[in-house]
Design a protein around this motif. Structure first.
Motif, mmCIF file in Angstrom:
data_model
loop_
_atom_site.group_PDB
_atom_site.id
_atom_site.type_symbol
_atom_site.label_atom_id
_atom_site.label_comp_id
_atom_site.label_asym_id
_atom_site.label_seq_id
_atom_site.Cartn_x
_atom_site.Cartn_y
_atom_site.Cartn_z
ATOM 1 N N SER A 47 -8.810 4.492 -4.319
ATOM 2 C CA SER A 47 -8.585 3.173 -3.200
ATOM 3 C C SER A 47 -7.504 3.595 -2.372
ATOM 4 O O SER A 47 -6.592 4.706 -2.481
ATOM 5 C CB SER A 47 -8.145 2.169 -4.538
ATOM 6 O OG SER A 47 -6.933 2.769 -5.258
ATOM 7 N N ARG A 48 -7.249 2.574 -1.507
ATOM 8 C CA ARG A 48 -6.448 2.819 -0.461
ATOM 9 C C ARG A 48 -4.896 3.022 -0.999
ATOM 10 O O ARG A 48 -4.282 3.748 -0.304
ATOM 11 C CB ARG A 48 -6.458 1.596 0.451
ATOM 12 C CG ARG A 48 -5.747 1.714 1.717
ATOM 13 C CD ARG A 48 -5.622 0.584 2.680
ATOM 14 N NE ARG A 48 -5.904 -0.700 2.009
ATOM 15 C CZ ARG A 48 -6.889 -1.772 2.369
ATOM 16 N NH1 ARG A 48 -7.587 -1.463 3.203
ATOM 17 N NH2 ARG A 48 -7.078 -2.826 1.773
ATOM 18 N N ASP A 49 -4.599 2.453 -2.090
ATOM 19 C CA ASP A 49 -3.167 2.894 -2.670
ATOM 20 C C ASP A 49 -2.990 3.865 -3.710
ATOM 21 O O ASP A 49 -1.976 4.137 -4.096
ATOM 22 C CB ASP A 49 -2.868 1.168 -3.212
ATOM 23 C CG ASP A 49 -3.659 0.637 -4.259
ATOM 24 O OD1 ASP A 49 -4.549 1.446 -4.888
ATOM 25 O OD2 ASP A 49 -3.542 -0.299 -4.678
ATOM 26 N N GLY A 50 -4.110 4.353 -3.922
ATOM 27 C CA GLY A 50 -4.259 5.685 -4.763
ATOM 28 C C GLY A 50 -4.284 5.076 -6.296
ATOM 29 O O GLY A 50 -4.164 6.033 -7.010
ATOM 30 N N ILE A 51 -4.327 3.950 -6.632
ATOM 31 C CA ILE A 51 -4.216 3.476 -8.000
ATOM 32 C C ILE A 51 -5.576 3.825 -8.684
ATOM 33 O O ILE A 51 -5.496 4.179 -9.892
ATOM 34 C CB ILE A 51 -3.999 2.094 -8.084
ATOM 35 C CG1 ILE A 51 -2.474 1.917 -7.655
ATOM 36 C CG2 ILE A 51 -4.124 1.508 -9.510
ATOM 37 C CD1 ILE A 51 -2.164 0.082 -7.557
ATOM 38 N N ASP A 69 -0.750 4.746 -13.582
ATOM 39 C CA ASP A 69 0.129 3.735 -14.252
ATOM 40 C C ASP A 69 0.635 2.726 -13.385
ATOM 41 O O ASP A 69 0.887 1.739 -13.834
ATOM 42 C CB ASP A 69 1.318 4.671 -14.810
ATOM 43 C CG ASP A 69 0.978 5.458 -15.992
ATOM 44 O OD1 ASP A 69 0.051 5.463 -16.683
ATOM 45 O OD2 ASP A 69 1.721 6.177 -16.183
ATOM 46 N N GLN A 70 0.697 2.789 -12.036
ATOM 47 C CA GLN A 70 0.960 1.800 -11.147
ATOM 48 C C GLN A 70 0.062 0.583 -11.518
ATOM 49 O O GLN A 70 0.410 -0.537 -11.056
ATOM 50 C CB GLN A 70 0.531 2.237 -9.637
ATOM 51 C CG GLN A 70 1.688 3.146 -9.122
ATOM 52 C CD GLN A 70 1.376 3.544 -7.720
ATOM 53 O OE1 GLN A 70 0.538 4.458 -7.468
ATOM 54 N NE2 GLN A 70 2.011 2.643 -6.634
ATOM 55 N N ALA A 71 -1.155 0.877 -12.051
ATOM 56 C CA ALA A 71 -2.088 -0.186 -12.069
ATOM 57 C C ALA A 71 -1.376 -1.206 -13.293
ATOM 58 O O ALA A 71 -1.731 -2.516 -13.357
ATOM 59 C CB ALA A 71 -3.191 -0.021 -12.756
ATOM 60 N N ARG A 72 -0.401 -1.149 -14.139
ATOM 61 C CA ARG A 72 0.475 -2.076 -15.020
ATOM 62 C C ARG A 72 0.975 -3.343 -13.973
ATOM 63 O O ARG A 72 0.980 -4.196 -14.818
ATOM 64 C CB ARG A 72 1.373 -1.206 -15.838
ATOM 65 C CG ARG A 72 0.942 -0.520 -16.908
ATOM 66 C CD ARG A 72 1.967 0.156 -17.921
ATOM 67 N NE ARG A 72 1.977 1.671 -17.356
ATOM 68 C CZ ARG A 72 2.990 2.320 -17.932
ATOM 69 N NH1 ARG A 72 3.909 1.745 -18.883
ATOM 70 N NH2 ARG A 72 3.092 3.576 -17.359
ATOM 71 N N THR A 73 1.254 -2.824 -12.932
ATOM 72 C CA THR A 73 1.890 -3.870 -12.288
ATOM 73 C C THR A 73 0.921 -4.853 -11.606
ATOM 74 O O THR A 73 1.185 -5.970 -10.886
ATOM 75 C CB THR A 73 2.730 -3.455 -11.044
ATOM 76 O OG1 THR A 73 1.821 -2.716 -10.211
ATOM 77 C CG2 THR A 73 3.901 -2.636 -11.611
#
Length: 149
Positions: A47-51, A69-73
């Protein structure tokens, strides 16, 4: 590969049959090679944000999924949309790889190349652009109770 000239004389007919059979065998080998290469195609996109990073096989099936782990937000619906959009992007890249394989292996058979490539284009069209990225920091302050973090 030209058609064999049968019936002129026995020796010539035998040579023509051997040449023709060798041509058929070579063509069959090229098609088998094409099939092996197409079956081995994979495509990986992030994905564009690398998540989200996904890998799909030549049938478009998901073979690997990585979520940072950024997906938690993020809300669940946004994660799901990222996965689906990224998977569609990976699938759409399959067609270009298949086109290259087809042209390098059986390119002289334009009708077959066109049929196979068209099939992949129909199955894996270019996806819609990803929705704009949200300000995840702002979402976190507004949408989540800090005690849960």
């Amino acid at each position: 590969m030209s058609e064999p000239l049968f019936g002129i004389d026995g020796a010539r007919t035998e040579l023509e049959l051997e040449r023709w059979a060798a041509g058929v065998a070579a063509k069959a080998e090229r098609y088998q090679d094409m099939q092996r290469q197409v079956t081995a195609v994979t495509s990986t996109e992030s994905s564009r944000d690398g998540i989200v990073t996904v890998t799909v096989d030549s049938a478009g099936a998901l073979t690997d999924l990585r979520i940072t782990d950024q997906a938690r937000t993020l809300p669940g619906a946004e994660i799901a949309a990222l996965v689906l959009n990224t998977m569609r992007q990976a699938q759409s890249r399959i067609t270009a790889q298949v086109t290259e394989i087809m042209q390098s292996t059986v390119g002289e058979d334009a009708q077959t190349v066109d049929a196979v490539v068209s099939s992949f284009r129909q199955r894996f069209p270019e996806p819609e652009p990803e929705p704009p990225q949200h300000d995840h920091v702002r979402e976190r302050r507004i949408g989540y109770n800090e005690e849960w973090d």
